[in-house]
Design a protein around this motif. Structure first.
Motif, PDB file in Angstrom:
ATOM      1  N   ARG A 180       0.729  -1.026   0.057  1.00  0.00           N
ATOM      2  CA  ARG A 180       0.024   0.067   0.073  1.00  0.00           C
ATOM      3  C   ARG A 180       0.927   1.281   0.158  1.00  0.00           C
ATOM      4  N   ASP A 181       0.703   2.181  -0.828  1.00  0.00           N
ATOM      5  CA  ASP A 181       1.104   3.414  -0.513  1.00  0.00           C
ATOM      6  C   ASP A 181      -0.018   4.397  -0.868  1.00  0.00           C
ATOM      7  N   LYS A 182      -0.572   4.892  -0.037  1.00  0.00           N
ATOM      8  CA  LYS A 182      -1.615   6.004  -0.143  1.00  0.00           C
ATOM      9  C   LYS A 182      -1.059   7.303  -0.015  1.00  0.00           C
ATOM     10  N   PHE A 183      -1.141   8.023  -1.134  1.00  0.00           N
ATOM     11  CA  PHE A 183      -0.504   9.308  -1.130  1.00  0.00           C
ATOM     12  C   PHE A 183      -1.472  10.289  -0.737  1.00  0.00           C
ATOM     13  N   PHE A 213      -2.718  12.690   4.583  1.00  0.00           N
ATOM     14  CA  PHE A 213      -2.193  12.372   5.996  1.00  0.00           C
ATOM     15  C   PHE A 213      -0.829  12.021   6.019  1.00  0.00           C
ATOM     16  N   ILE A 221      -6.526  20.150   5.290  1.00  0.00           N
ATOM     17  CA  ILE A 221      -7.370  19.120   6.192  1.00  0.00           C
ATOM     18  C   ILE A 221      -8.463  19.848   7.114  1.00  0.00           C
ATOM     19  N   PHE A 270      -6.734  20.137  -4.057  1.00  0.00           N
ATOM     20  CA  PHE A 270      -5.674  19.630  -5.063  1.00  0.00           C
ATOM     21  C   PHE A 270      -6.438  19.149  -6.251  1.00  0.00           C
ATOM     22  N   THR A 297      -0.116  19.896  -4.642  1.00  0.00           N
ATOM     23  CA  THR A 297       0.195  18.774  -5.494  1.00  0.00           C
ATOM     24  C   THR A 297       1.667  18.865  -5.826  1.00  0.00           C
ATOM     25  N   ASP A 333      -8.481   2.833  -1.988  1.00  0.00           N
ATOM     26  CA  ASP A 333      -7.463   3.983  -1.697  1.00  0.00           C
ATOM     27  C   ASP A 333      -6.298   3.674  -2.542  1.00  0.00           C
ATOM     28  N   ALA A 379      -5.938   5.132  -5.646  1.00  0.00           N
ATOM     29  CA  ALA A 379      -5.503   6.485  -6.075  1.00  0.00           C
ATOM     30  C   ALA A 379      -4.504   7.091  -5.255  1.00  0.00           C
ATOM     31  N   GLN A 380      -3.576   7.848  -5.992  1.00  0.00           N
ATOM     32  CA  GLN A 380      -2.210   8.458  -5.346  1.00  0.00           C
ATOM     33  C   GLN A 380      -2.705   9.649  -5.140  1.00  0.00           C
TER      34      GLN A 380
END
Lengths: 974, 328
Positions: free
Chosen positions: A666-669, A672, A776, A863, A958, B150, B152-153
């Protein structure tokens, strides 16, 4: 009857009707208790408790007290008049209300009991209740009840004389709709006998479509309810031995019907419609036993079935003819029409109906037809090793089955390779340790075992000779003579240190002393990072292992520790060494090391291997417009089971425990993740480019904005954005030179803006992640609260001025424009409210005027592609041939909300200079406020903050994030 | 192949302005036809969602309950439910008739860009700038999403649902197609922030518009590019694109106040509908007829206008008066 017919006239309404509820209206406060009074027509308090209706009429807030309490105002003794008061009538104690129409003793001509129908009897009942108080047994009118005369009302008698039968429907003839309520139940009584013709006809019509228009029907018949008194002493519902039925035999009714109808009873008497129809001799009844001569006893004990009873209260159709009596009925209810619902909805919301046509049915492709001789049984063919079978047998097997399993590993695909074959393919070194449990056995044992297992063959296809590591293994204990004694003692001491562990130790040694481990240095995982001493010992152990030291473990352990601790640590080290053993080079280059290792708080973001490592390829492919394989990635993705259910799709991975993408880290950009990333060195190293508004003249996307921002080194780093920005400049031709075409009014505005931009860039470096926080945490609420801040008073003034001016100036223009449009209602009306500054500032959420500035603020924090600003004026752009470019520039200018507001409404070109001036001023003001704000980032600063972030944030978010990401990725790949 | 029509036809393009509605909602963030095209939904920046009758052009109902501007809306297949999403990070499921909030779904960390019902209105899918797509169950009473996508980046800007597929476009420049039936995720790299994605009516192609002012038609199964449509301007705003109801044309909003309309096969610009001078924010094509709905800001500055265009069979008829001042 007569009083029934004029039904509506004699209802009396008390009080004023409630106002119809408005939907949007806020709930009113409830009226407090002391104000909840009811007054009659003379303004007196209405008594709910009259003296003769169970209460008193003193009436102080509906209580029996008075304002003064219990003390009467004047007390007049009636002692002297005792004699004269002999025959006081009840009316003497009554109030007017009691004597009125609805009182207990109305002073009007009313129908007597003979003629009265149900409603008037209420009064009589009241009177009776009162007289009962004085009866011999208080509260009960025993005698009267006993000797109640059997009489019917005069109306009934009259009807009877006219030929009316009990139960026949009474009233004017009705149309079909009402007659429809004549349900099955009403006619049920007659069904068993001879159904009248009209009834059967009506039933037909109920089902069918034939409903004549002008035919009326008599009102529905009412089945009279039989109130047969209970005369026996049996329990309720129990039907004992029936001497009448004795001769005919047969059990009584299957179900005790508490409210049987006449017809039902007659049915049972004649025993016509009983299902069983088996006649038995002798006396029968519930609870009566079976005689010796009778063989079956099924009906002795009454069995009741719950389905005979209604389980739902009020679930019946209104016109079932029972009027609330819960006699068991079989209702054949009609299904509700969906169209009816739609019509109902349509009434609620006028002009709206539900969709009548259903969804198109999906084409479901049937599974392929199985061959006729297919048997759905799968049996596993034994895997036969060629080497273990004689060539003759193998030949026979081949011919009979057509294939041999495991014959040629290269043919079988990678799934059929076993570990040894894969190892060979990958070019890895052979494991030093024993390859199988068999290797640990003695030779004769092995042969015996293999002899036993020969038919099913063995699984290990690797070389069966003892590996070079094995003899070492066997005699490792005696090899190291100094450590041998200690080791044996430790074995005895620590139960945890099993021979298996020793084997593991050997394995670890063989793994770590291999060439691959030597190759990669410094990359070892630190499992004991929490305790540095332990980690140091572990490192020592690993080092020893790498040098091939055989008693690496003993050397690395701390001699001062207790034996138990050492044994434990030994165990841990060996396990860790095995667990985190160096992967072979060809493999390790394929895997990205997980950044979120167990136990270690990694402050980096994981990298998806699939998406990240070939982004450049993809970009190149996109550049060449070679979409397809190059730009497509396909992953395994597990949808949630419930989601599949909702989509009417079978779960593609039934039984898989997880959802999402399993194979990719997982990489959730998300935003957070960057809260922690902002400290990363790459982020600070590369200066933030931003401050570039998305509304740059060239209208670049925020992704390649940096190229224009003069961030050269970043440009060089990122060829893609460079390429894109160049391409875009070429394509659109709207570089900085585009601004020159815009005429003199807009030109000066660009320069201050860029200056300001630069300033903000510098600020941005020092405080990189504020926009993130804003994105946020800045909600609409705190933006609203900020509306009452600093420069508003002057803005308001300016607005007023402008409002006046624009009213004078632009009014006709607008109307000119709008006259063309026919549907436009009254343009001046629509423009005026927004120009009213009071409205604007008091109601930030006002429909027309207030939202636009908020939009802009919000947009620039966010964004991705923005939403167009709600208001960019047309007249300002009117002279320019390229309206959009100017529009953009203009947008850039109107960062402040008050300006945005104005832009929407006033279309003055001469305004612009003034605005520009003010804009510069604002910029400076903003800078100063920013500095103050750094010291106190309180509510005061929120206004300037949101504005500023609006300016920088749009780009920063962004762009900055992307660069940080890239930095991180670069770091990871090193 | 469905699209090259065998006989030459009059280009089925909406060309005449039928009606302009001043919806008085501030900026109209999105206009959407409902499933059968009889009603339309307009999402206003004044926090309200309005339901209009297309045939009469009258306002039927206003739905208020959002805390910030409404960004997208969708109607269920049977018109019984509406859902909308907003900058207040919530997704609301509405009861159409009463205008009450049936469910308010919270969970997104940022404003919610797009929302869609699935085919049977059992799931609401919402995409947000927090980079997630959340699947909300309308059947159960749980307020947690069924699943959070989740992958999407960056923010999810657009989202479409077909029978068993979910198409999302993200600002990270990728179009993701979740195939529920196959259990696969297909990622197409576009290299520019995606503003809008669409399925074609035959379900074989996907249409993506991105901020490099290009609309691309991609083959759904392979990801190959079938067509590229340029000429319009889409550089900074999240604007819509769509296909015509019979997949014959590609339409896209533009920042220069036009709706561009290309022939799907040839890729040539067929029509440039001048809507106004400002940015055309949103458009929606009628599901069965040749009707187009566009939204842009109005000229009075406060009112915002919906435009609906119907087909003009005689194409040489001079344009309607509103065009006269529409073009400079």
């Amino acid at each position: 009857m007569a009083s029934d017919s004029d039904s509506d006239g004699d209802f009396v309404t008390f009080g004023t009707p409630l106002e119809p509820l408005e939907e949007d209206e806020p709930l009113r406060k409830p009226v407090p208790l002391h104000e909840q009074t009811v007054k009659d027509e003379k303004g007196r308090y209405q008594r709910f408790h009259g003296a003769f209706t169970g209460g008193f009429s003193a009436g102080y807030f509906n209580t029996v007290g008075t304002k003064e309490g219990w003390t009467p105002a004047t007390f007049v003794s009636s002692r002297q008049q005792k004699a004269g008061r002999q025959n006081a009538r009840p009316e003497d104690f009554m109030d007017e209300e009691d004597l009125g129409d609805h009182g207990i003793a109305p002073r009007q001509i009313t129908t007597t009991a003979d003629f009265a129908s149900g409603r008037k009897d209420v009064i009589r009942d009241k009177a009776r209740a009162i007289t009962s108080l004085s009866a011999p047994i208080p509260g009960d009118t025993v005698l009267e009840d006993l000797v109640a005369p059997a009489r019917s009302s005069m109306g009934v008698e009259l009807l009877r004389k006219m030929g009316w039968k009990d139960g026949q429907g009474v009233g004017p003839r009705v149309k079909r709709r009402l007659c429809k309520q004549r349900a099955d139940s009403g006619t049920r009584a007659f069904v068993s006998a001879s159904p009248p013709n009209g009834l059967s006809g009506s039933q037909d019509e109920e089902d069918g479509e034939f409903v004549p228009e002008n035919v009326t029907f008599a009102p529905k018949d009412v089945t009279p309810i039989d109130f047969t008194p209970k005369v026996d002493l049996h329990g309720l519902g129990y039907r004992g031995l029936n001497p009448l039925a004795a001769l005919r035999g047969g059990p009584g009714a299957g179900h005790i019907n508490l409210f049987t109808m006449d017809s039902d009873r007659s049915n049972s008497l004649f025993g016509e419609d009983r299902k069983g129809q088996r006649r038995r001799g002798g006396v029968a009844g519930q609870g009566f036993g079976v005689g010796a001569m009778e063989d079956d006893d099924e009906d002795i004990y009454h069995r009741d079935i719950m389905s005979n009873y209604d389980t739902v209260l009020g679930g019946e159709e209104p016109g079932d003819g029972l009027y609330g009596w819960t006699a068991p009925q079989q209702y054949n209810r009609k299904k509700k029409d969906h169209s009816k619902d739609a019509a109902y909805l349509g009434k609620i919301l006028e002009g709206f109906t539900l969709a009548s046509d259903k969804l198109e049915t999906k084409t479901i492709f049937p599974p392929p037809n199985l061959p006729r001789d297919f048997r759905p049984v799968h049996y596993f063919r034994p895997v036969v090793d060629l080497s273990s079978v004689s060539p003759m047998v193998a030949q026979a097997l081949q011919t009979s089955r057509g294939h041999m399993a495991q014959e040629e590993p290269s043919k079988g695909g990678r799934h059929q390779l076993d570990s040894a074959q894969r190892r060979e393919l990958l070019g890895e070194a052979t494991l030093q340790g024993p390859s199988s449990v068999f290797d640990l056995l003695k030779v004769e044992d092995r042969e015996r075992l293999s002899g036993l297992r020969r038919p099913s063959s063995d699984t290990s296809s690797g070389p069966r000779q003892p590996t070079p590591g094995r003899p070492e293994q066997l005699c490792s204990g005696c090899r190291d003579s100094p450590a041998a004694a200690r080791a044996s003692a430790q074995k005895a001491l620590s139960s945890r240190f099993t021979p298996h562990a020793e084997q593991q130790q050997q394995e670890a040694l063989s793994v770590w002393s291999g060439p691959t481990a030597q190759a990669q240095t410094g990359q070892t995982f630190k499992p004991f990072e929490r305790t540095p001493h332990k980690q140091a010992r572990y490192d020592l152990y690993i080092d020893q292992l790498k040098q091939g030291d055989r008693d690496a473990l003993e050397l690395s352990l701390d001699p001062t520790m207790t034996e138990w601790e050492r044994g434990r640590e030994r165990d841990e080290f060996v396990r860790a060494a095995l667990l985190y053993k160096p992967s072979s080079s060809s493999l390790s280059c394929r895997f990205t090391r997980g950044k979120q290792d167990d136990g270690v708080e990694a402050d980096t973001v994981e990298v998806t291997r699939d998406q990240e490592n070939d982004v450049d390829d993809k970009q190149a492919a996109v550049k060449m417009k070679m979409f397809g394989k190059l730009t497509r990635d396909t992953f395994e993705w597990h949808p949630d089971n419930l989601l599949c259910k909702r989509f009417n799709v079978p779960d593609p991975y039934p039984g898989s425990g997880f959802v999402g993408m399993p194979k990719v880290k997982r990489d959730k950009f998300s935003v957070f993740n960057f809260l922690t990333v902002s400290e990363s060195p790459t982020a600070s190293a590369s200066p933030a480019p931003q401050g570039v508004k998305p509304s740059e003249p060239g209208k670049r996307s925020r992704w390649d904005v940096s190229g224009q921002a003069g961030n050269k080194e970043r440009k060089e780093k990122d060829p893609v954005s460079e390429f894109l920005s160049v391409a875009r400049i070429e394509a659109s031709g709207s570089g900085p030179e585009a601004s020159t075409t815009d005429g003199p009014t807009t030109d000066p505005t660009v320069e201050p803006d860029t200056e300001q931009k630069d300033e903000e860039e510098e600020e941005e470096e020092s405080r990189p992640s504020m926009d993130l926080f804003k994105a946020i945490f800045a909600s609409s609420s705190d933006e609203k609260s900020s509306s009452s801040s600093e420069g508003e008073s002057e803005e308001e003034e300016e607005e007023k001025e402008e409002g006046v001016r624009s009213k004078a100036g632009t009014g006709p223009q607008i109307s000119n424009q709008l006259n063309v449009n026919t549907t436009q209602p009254a343009p001046p009306v629509s423009t005026t409210p927004s120009q009213n500054p009071d409205v604007v500032f008091k109601m930030p959420s006002g429909p027309a005027a207030a939202p636009p500035p908020r939009d802009q603020e919000m947009e620039e924090e966010e964004f991705g592609p923005r939403l167009p600003p709600p208001s960019s004026t047309l007249t300002e752009r009117r002279p320019s041939p390229t309206p959009s470019a100017k529009d953009d520039k203009h947008k850039k200018k109107c960062k402040e909300k008050h300006k945005a507001k104005k832009h929407g409404k006033h279309k003055k070109d001469k305004k612009q200079k003034k605005k520009n001036k003010r804009h510069k001023h604002k910029g400076k003001q903003k800078k100063s406020s920013r500095k103050e704000e750094s010291s106190d980032s309180s509510s005061e600063g929120s206004d300037g903050n949101s504005q500023e972030d609006g300016e920088e944030g749009g780009g920063v978010s962004t762009e900055e994030l992307l660069r940080r990401l890239k930095g991180i990725r670069g770091k990871n790949l090193q | 192949m469905s699209f090259p029509q065998p006989k030459p036809e009059v280009p089925q393009l909406p060309q005449n302005l039928l009606r302009t509605i001043d919806c008085q909602q501030g900026a109209v963030r999105a206009v959407r036809f409902n499933a059968d095209g009889n009603y339309l939904l307009s999402c206003g920046s004044d926090k309200s969602l309005k339901l209009w009758s297309v045939s009469r052009g009258t306002l039927l109902k206003t739905y208020s309950g959002h805390g910030y501007e409404v960004l997208d809306a969708d109607g269920s297949y049977d018109n019984s439910q509406l859902c909308s999403c907003s900058s207040d990070k919530t997704v609301i499921l509405w009861d159409v008739a009463t205008g009450q909030v049936t469910r308010k779904l919270r969970g997104h960390a940022g404003k919610v860009n797009c929302v869609q019902f699935n085919e049977e209105a059992t799931v609401i899918l919402s995409g947000s700038i927090d980079g997630t797509v959340r699947c909300w169950d309308t059947r159960s009473r749980k307020f947690d999403p069924i699943q959070i996508l989740d992958e999407a980046q960056d923010g999810v800007s657009s989202l479409k649902v077909s029978e068993h597929e979910l198409l999302t476009g993200s600002v990270d420049g990728r179009v993701r197609r979740y195939d529920l039936r196959m259990g696969q995720l297909h990622v197409d790299f576009i290299n520019s922030p995606i503003t809008c994605v669409c399925f074609s009516a035959d379900g074989q192609c996907t249409l993506t518009s991105s901020l490099d002012s290009t609309v691309r038609l991609l083959d759904k199964s392979t990801g190959e590019m079938l067509g590229e449509y340029t000429g319009h301007k889409m550089k900074g705003y999240k604007l819509d694109c769509c296909l015509s109801s019979k997949d014959t044309h590609v339409l896209s909003c533009s920042e220069d106040g036009h709706v561009y309309c290309w022939d799907l096969v040839e890729g040539s610009l067929m029509l440039k509908l001048p809507v106004g001078k400002a940015v055309v924010q949103s458009l929606s094509f009628h599901p069965s007829e040749t009707r187009l709905l566009t939204a842009m800001e109005g000229r009075s500055g406060i009112g915002f206008w919906l435009r609906e265009m119907v087909v003009c069979l005689k194409c040489d008829v001079p344009l309607l008066p509103w065009l006269k001042y529409g073009i400079n």
